[in-house]
Design a protein around this motif. Sequence first.
Motif, PDB file in Angstrom:
ATOM      1  N   THR A 156       0.834  -1.200   0.000  1.00 29.56           N
ATOM      2  CA  THR A 156       0.000   0.000   0.000  1.00 29.56           C
ATOM      3  C   THR A 156       0.870   1.252   0.000  1.00 29.56           C
ATOM      4  O   THR A 156       0.608   2.216  -0.733  1.00 29.56           O
ATOM      5  N   PRO A 177      -5.146  -2.493  -6.928  1.00 28.78           N
ATOM      6  CA  PRO A 177      -5.310  -1.446  -5.917  1.00 28.78           C
ATOM      7  C   PRO A 177      -5.405  -2.040  -4.508  1.00 28.78           C
ATOM      8  O   PRO A 177      -6.093  -3.036  -4.288  1.00 28.78           O
ATOM      9  N   TYR A 178      -4.707  -1.434  -3.568  1.00 30.48           N
ATOM     10  CA  TYR A 178      -4.765  -1.847  -2.169  1.00 30.48           C
ATOM     11  C   TYR A 178      -5.531  -0.796  -1.384  1.00 30.48           C
ATOM     12  O   TYR A 178      -5.256   0.393  -1.487  1.00 30.48           O
ATOM     13  N   GLN A 179      -6.507  -1.267  -0.600  1.00 28.95           N
ATOM     14  CA  GLN A 179      -7.379  -0.369   0.142  1.00 28.95           C
ATOM     15  C   GLN A 179      -7.060  -0.338   1.637  1.00 28.95           C
ATOM     16  O   GLN A 179      -7.823   0.216   2.420  1.00 28.95           O
ATOM     17  N   ASP A 180      -5.955  -0.905   2.035  1.00 24.13           N
ATOM     18  CA  ASP A 180      -5.616  -1.001   3.447  1.00 24.13           C
ATOM     19  C   ASP A 180      -5.395   0.385   4.057  1.00 24.13           C
ATOM     20  O   ASP A 180      -4.857   1.287   3.412  1.00 24.13           O
ATOM     21  N   GLU A 181      -5.836   0.524   5.308  1.00 25.32           N
ATOM     22  CA  GLU A 181      -5.594   1.783   6.030  1.00 25.32           C
ATOM     23  C   GLU A 181      -5.224   1.470   7.469  1.00 25.32           C
ATOM     24  O   GLU A 181      -5.776   0.580   8.099  1.00 25.32           O
ATOM     25  N   ASP A 215      -3.318   5.227   4.104  1.00 19.15           N
ATOM     26  CA  ASP A 215      -4.669   4.900   3.631  1.00 19.15           C
ATOM     27  C   ASP A 215      -4.630   4.734   2.115  1.00 19.15           C
ATOM     28  O   ASP A 215      -4.564   5.718   1.377  1.00 19.15           O
ATOM     29  N   SER A 217      -7.009   3.593   0.121  1.00 16.94           N
ATOM     30  CA  SER A 217      -8.240   3.971  -0.572  1.00 16.94           C
ATOM     31  C   SER A 217      -8.301   5.464  -0.871  1.00 16.94           C
ATOM     32  O   SER A 217      -8.899   5.889  -1.854  1.00 16.94           O
ATOM     33  N   GLN A 218      -7.672   6.290  -0.009  1.00 16.07           N
ATOM     34  CA  GLN A 218      -7.668   7.737  -0.189  1.00 16.07           C
ATOM     35  C   GLN A 218      -6.343   8.255  -0.762  1.00 16.07           C
ATOM     36  O   GLN A 218      -6.158   9.464  -0.884  1.00 16.07           O
ATOM     37  N   ARG A 219      -5.436   7.342  -1.057  1.00 20.10           N
ATOM     38  CA  ARG A 219      -4.093   7.718  -1.517  1.00 20.10           C
ATOM     39  C   ARG A 219      -3.474   8.741  -0.554  1.00 20.10           C
ATOM     40  O   ARG A 219      -2.906   9.751  -0.943  1.00 20.10           O
TER      41      ARG A 219
END
Length: 310
Positions: A156, A177-181, A215, A217-219
Amino acid sequence: GILNEICLKNYHYHGIVFTGNCHSKAYMVKADIPDKNGSVQLESRVDLGDGNKNISLEADLKEFTPYELNLTKKFKGEHFSSHLTADISGTNLDKLNGNISIDSLIIHNDTIDTLYPGNILITSENEGDEQHVTVDSPILSLRADGNFRWSCIGKTFTQIISSYIPGIFSTSTTDRPYQDEVDFTARIQDTTYIKRLAGIQLNIPQSSVIQGQIDGSQRFLNINAQIPSMTYGSEHLQNVQWRIESSHQYLQTSMVMDRLMKGKPVEMGVDAYTRNNQIMANMHWDNHRQPSQKGEIGLTGELTKDETGN
């Protein structure tokens, strides 16, 4: 019973004594693995009664040498001794529930001083998609919270960086795409063990803090480090403050430190930001004494790979 021989990772174990029994959906195993490259006494219980995999484990390791056992290419010459207990549910290493305790850890090497890292406690709790992990030890303390998988945190981080400077990353880096936060705070107490086991010429003799948010998902990326003193190779640095942060348009980073030159500190700093493979940076230095030695340099450039991928 006795297992006369078993081969694992091209290493042959001999004379393994074991017992096991099963009651309903609970399985219990005891094993004694004697070996010249490390002995292991193991007692475990796996309970599948409630639909989950609940695992209780207790093990004693004596002079355990993972390099000689072909378990890793690292830690050559290192012997590990410890008492390990675990009480966890689930088998997914990214989403475990429970505690893992490593007590009285000793790292022995025939040619280097013996290390005594002390006790290490790892706790992991899951609430829906949220995960809460803590690590307590004399070496490192860590708190991490969020919807993340350990195996994907590094990916990520790389994905976010590559979105600002794609020219130096392979296309496979951004394919998935990785959505890990995750929000985390880590306090490093002693890098003697990292230096020796990982072979990194880094020494941080004083307690240092690294905290931040990642994060996918929010870059979004925001990491801060405060290191009172450190040595990397032959470089001696003090009062290191490092920050890296992403915004809607830019990835920006800054670092301020005192570099010891002939035993005296010289303040040095770097401010840089990048987007679309373009990088703009400013470097400055000041010795804050007479005779004055200070200056500033501005740099601009483009980060790309050549035809060979370098």
